[in-house]
Design a protein around this motif. Structure first.
Motif, PDB file in Angstrom:
ATOM      1  N   PRO A 134       0.703  -1.240   0.126  1.00 39.02           N
ATOM      2  CA  PRO A 134       0.016  -0.056  -0.006  1.00 39.02           C
ATOM      3  C   PRO A 134       0.846   1.264  -0.022  1.00 39.02           C
ATOM      4  N   GLN A 135       2.108   1.193   0.477  1.00 41.48           N
ATOM      5  CA  GLN A 135       2.850   2.178   0.568  1.00 41.48           C
ATOM      6  C   GLN A 135       3.173   2.858  -0.918  1.00 41.48           C
ATOM      7  N   LEU A 136       3.216   2.140  -1.784  1.00 37.86           N
ATOM      8  CA  LEU A 136       3.478   2.349  -3.370  1.00 37.86           C
ATOM      9  C   LEU A 136       2.114   2.851  -4.168  1.00 37.86           C
ATOM     10  N   ARG A 137       1.179   2.886  -3.397  1.00 41.27           N
ATOM     11  CA  ARG A 137      -0.223   3.044  -3.931  1.00 41.27           C
ATOM     12  C   ARG A 137      -0.418   4.379  -4.957  1.00 41.27           C
ATOM     13  N   ASP A 138      -0.021   5.491  -4.094  1.00 42.80           N
ATOM     14  CA  ASP A 138      -0.221   6.627  -4.612  1.00 42.80           C
ATOM     15  C   ASP A 138       1.005   6.802  -6.003  1.00 42.80           C
ATOM     16  N   ALA A 139       1.942   6.361  -5.811  1.00 45.89           N
ATOM     17  CA  ALA A 139       2.949   6.567  -6.893  1.00 45.89           C
ATOM     18  C   ALA A 139       2.500   5.807  -8.042  1.00 45.89           C
ATOM     19  N   GLY A 140       1.777   4.448  -7.734  1.00 46.66           N
ATOM     20  CA  GLY A 140       1.470   3.756  -8.560  1.00 46.66           C
ATOM     21  C   GLY A 140       0.175   4.173  -9.631  1.00 46.66           C
ATOM     22  N   TYR A 141      -0.437   5.155  -9.014  1.00 43.02           N
ATOM     23  CA  TYR A 141      -1.721   5.734  -9.560  1.00 43.02           C
ATOM     24  C   TYR A 141      -0.898   6.855 -10.527  1.00 43.02           C
ATOM     25  N   ASN A 142       0.050   7.755  -9.902  1.00 45.06           N
ATOM     26  CA  ASN A 142       0.584   8.652 -10.547  1.00 45.06           C
ATOM     27  C   ASN A 142       1.377   8.146 -12.062  1.00 45.06           C
ATOM     28  N   LEU A 143       1.984   7.005 -11.933  1.00 46.03           N
ATOM     29  CA  LEU A 143       2.653   6.161 -12.997  1.00 46.03           C
ATOM     30  C   LEU A 143       1.657   5.853 -14.106  1.00 46.03           C
ATOM     31  N   TYR A 144       0.405   5.323 -13.412  1.00 49.18           N
ATOM     32  CA  TYR A 144      -0.798   4.944 -14.525  1.00 49.18           C
ATOM     33  C   TYR A 144      -1.220   6.067 -14.855  1.00 49.18           C
ATOM     34  N   TYR A 145      -1.413   7.214 -14.456  1.00 45.88           N
ATOM     35  CA  TYR A 145      -1.778   8.377 -14.985  1.00 45.88           C
ATOM     36  C   TYR A 145      -0.944   9.030 -16.178  1.00 45.88           C
ATOM     37  N   MET A 146       0.271   8.766 -15.969  1.00 49.61           N
ATOM     38  CA  MET A 146       1.270   8.808 -16.919  1.00 49.61           C
ATOM     39  C   MET A 146       0.888   8.406 -18.188  1.00 49.61           C
TER      40      MET A 146
END
Length: 427
Positions: A134-146
């Motif tokens: 879960p600690q990577l979730r925000d960053a994961g969504y940012n990468l997905y958003y890219m």
């Protein structure tokens, strides 16, 4: 590096799927208003009504898509169904003309429904990859958003090239259909990275049976507050395809390779430039225990978005109100710079927040409600757009800035409730 310290392989599949899907969608968004203006010959009121209704359909149907993914077809089955509908919709738009209006409306209907049911389930799939990290979730969504914004950045350039080479926007619809074929190919190739639907459904049911009903209501109230705030953001954001496109067409100096549809390139391009350093900044702040909360990022995004509308109001006051090609492209490009910062702070963070806070048994439905808030705001953009030519443009943009100021105040009022669940994951 352990497996829980790096992003899951499934993110690459979803990144590429969404990149190709958004290529087609944003080709349509870049030219829809211009196509209705030049090919169909409709007035601003008609264009605004259709524009808002289409966006409303596209972002309201995720509610249905979330339910289908939760209860009927499963996540992957719903994504595949939506992709097929979108492909057929772009082909129908490619067959439309001033004398063939039915394919135009049929195409918008198919694309709107398809995008709606696909979008919510792709977003939930992203969150499902991070249950053990879960600690990577925000960053994961940012990468997905890219991935979203690579498609969105290329789309207006493709639309510009097609309109120059073929003298028509219609060819671009067929390019969008081809993009959807590629999206389906990448998604099908990556299915092995996702859990079987039956196993996911069984786990979801177990969570439903064990969760206490009283745990749901505080989370739903927090999400409801987020959805209300988001409506105002999207009302202003989707002026990029209507009022700001008309400003580019009527009020901005013309250049050979910088056409009205081309301006929509800058916003996703800026996102691709801004996201990596912003992720690095947040990672550094996290290590120092000073990273802003998700609600804090959303509040900052609202204020920055209000600044973008003030830029447009000033540009209108200085000459844009005259609807003559007097204004430098720098005004629009600068406004898109502000919009970019706001979008990075609000859109992927909203997706991440819903993924964290929504009760598992209705996670797809709640993700659909996030997009329904987008639908309400996008319809509002078209509803307001009907008045774009009825009073001075600077008043129009000041009204939008005031709405965003109100939404920032609302975010402050809801801040404590929103922050309560920011670092929690539904047990």
């Amino acid at each position: 590096m352990s497996t829980t310290e790096r992003h899951p392989a499934g993110l690459r599949t979803l990144f590429l799927t969404e990149m190709w899907e958004r290529l087609g969608f944003y080709i349509l968004m870049a030219i829809l208003t211009l196509y209705m203006d030049q090919e169909m010959g409709w007035n601003d009121a008609t264009k605004g009504t259709i524009y808002g209704a289409f966006l409303g359909l596209s972002y309201f149907f995720p509610v249905v898509g979330g339910w289908l993914g939760d209860r009927v077809l499963g996540r992957t089955g719903t994504v595949r169904t939506g992709a097929v509908l979108m492909t057929l919709g772009y082909a129908s738009l490619g067959c439309s003309s001033r004398v063939a209006v039915t394919p135009f409306f049929a195409g918008l209907l198919l694309v709107g429904i398809g995008a709606g049911i696909l979008k919510a389930n792709l977003s939930v799939l992203v969150g499902s990859l991070y249950e053990d990290r879960p600690q990577l979730r925000d960053a994961g969504y940012n990468l997905y958003y890219m991935g979203i914004n690579i498609g969105a950045a290329v789309a207006p350039l493709v639309a510009t090239a097609m309109s120059i080479w073929f003298g028509s926007y219609r060819v671009s619809f067929w390019i969008a259909a081809v993009g959807m074929v590629f999206a389906q190919v990448f998604f099908l190739r990556g299915l092995r990275h996702f859990p079987a639907t039956s196993a996911a459904a069984a786990e979801q049911q177990r969570l439903e049976d064990s969760a206490a009903p009283e745990e749901f209501m505080p989370r739903l109230l927090a999400l409801g507050g987020l959805f209300l705030v988001a409506i105002f953001f999207w009302t202003a954001f989707y002026q990029n395809g209507f009022a700001m496109t008309l400003f580019a067409q009527r009020s901005t100096k013309a250049y050979n390779l910088l056409r009205p549809e081309t301006y929509q390139f800058f916003q996703p391009f800026f996102i691709l430039v801004v996201t990596p350093p912003m992720l690095a900044l947040f990672a550094r702040m996290k290590r120092k225990n000073c990273e802003p909360s998700t609600p804090g990022k959303i509040l900052a995004g609202m204020l920055i978005m209000g600044g973008s509308m003030l830029v447009m109001a000033l540009a209108s006051r200085l000459g844009g109100n005259l609807d003559r090609p007097l204004m430098s492209p720098g005004w629009l490009i600068g406004a898109y710079g502000f919009i970019t910062l706001a979008e990075v702070l609000i859109s992927p963070m909203g997706l991440s927040y819903v993924s964290k806070v929504a009760p598992p048994k209705i996670r797809g439905l709640m993700m659909g409600c996030w997009f329904a808030a987008t639908a309400t705001g996008s319809y509002g953009s078209g509803f307001l757009g009907r008045s774009y030519g009825r009073f001075p443009h600077d008043h129009y943009y000041l009204l939008l800035a005031a709405l965003l100021g109100f939404s920032a105040c609302l975010t402050l009022l809801l801040f404590r409730r929103l922050k309560t669940f920011d670092t929690q994951v539904v047990p």
